[in-house]
Design a protein around this motif. Structure first.
Motif, PDB file in Angstrom:
ATOM      1  N   VAL A 185       0.854  -1.185   0.000  1.00 18.02           N
ATOM      2  CA  VAL A 185       0.000   0.000   0.000  1.00 18.02           C
ATOM      3  C   VAL A 185       0.889   1.233   0.000  1.00 18.02           C
ATOM      4  N   LYS A 202      -2.187  -0.882  -3.945  1.00 24.00           N
ATOM      5  CA  LYS A 202      -3.211   0.096  -3.602  1.00 24.00           C
ATOM      6  C   LYS A 202      -2.525   1.365  -3.165  1.00 24.00           C
ATOM      7  N   LEU A 213      -9.810  -0.430   3.307  1.00 27.47           N
ATOM      8  CA  LEU A 213      -8.915  -1.435   2.736  1.00 27.47           C
ATOM      9  C   LEU A 213      -8.984  -2.735   3.531  1.00 27.47           C
TER      10      LEU A 213
END
Length: 217
Positions: A185, A202, A213
């Motif tokens: 992430v 992400k 998330l």
């Protein structure tokens, strides 16, 4: 399902720029007092390499200086960073404690893996009481290779993590996640670069997005 989250510190949890320029200016004032520098403080150059281990910082900023001077500046800069943290001149990014509380309430484990030195990280964790949520903080000092990938591997081995997320703002964090079989992430914060973030699984613009998330992992 419970997850493990491994967070970078600088530029991800801690707004390093709140003390960076102040501390670097202090360091170069000191260097000028030693008659070892006669131009402006290279803050822009440091921003370009933000996130690498401090010894590498001084190799880049002082390429023509001796190792002795670099080591001295490394120590002095660290002292100024810690003093500025303890005096409350730094800041966390928005929603950090809220998200940490949310993750802990959902049985998630939280770790920190940082290129920062142990004493520096301890000052941040202590001042902001992050150990209320963080299981353990790991410094690059613990890894001979100075590799973020190896540091994350150390965490996964110690805590037997097979499923987890690495959250950070730079390519080293993204690579550390992918090379250890974890979700990457990227944080689009102060020091992030779009070409690096494009390699993350992400990307978030605010810490609060990690709540959503978690529900999709």
């Amino acid at each position: 399902m419970a997850q493990s989250f491994i967070f970078d510190m600088d530029g991800t949890i801690f707004k390093t720029d709140t003390i960076l320029e102040r501390s670097l200016e202090d360091a170069f004032i000191h260097l000028r007092s030693l008659n070892q520098w006669d131009s402006s403080t290279p803050i822009d150059q440091y921003r370009e390499i933000m996130g690498v281990p401090l010894p590498e910082v001084w190799e880049a900023l002082l390429p023509d200086h001796s190792n002795e001077i670099r080591a001295h500046m490394n120590d002095y800069f660290l002292e100024r960073l810690i003093e500025n943290i303890k005096s409350g001149k730094g800041a966390l990014y928005s929603n950090i404690k809220e998200v940490f509380s949310f993750l802990k309430a959902n049985d998630c484990s939280i770790y920190i893996a940082s290129n920062g030195l142990t004493e520096y990280l301890s000052a941040i964790v202590s001042h902001y009481q992050l150990d209320n949520w963080v299981t353990e903080t790991f410094s690059i000092e613990q890894i001979d290779s100075l590799s973020k990938t190896d540091l994350v591997q150390r965490i996964t081995e110690k805590y037997k993590i097979t499923d987890g997320v690495v959250v950070g703002d730079r390519l080293s964090d993204i690579k550390a996640a992918k090379e250890n079989g974890l979700v990457a992430v990227g944080c689009r914060f102060d020091f992030a670069r779009e070409d690096e973030l494009s390699q993350a699984d992400k990307v978030v613009d605010d810490f609060s997005e990690l709540k959503q998330l978690l529900q999709h992992i």
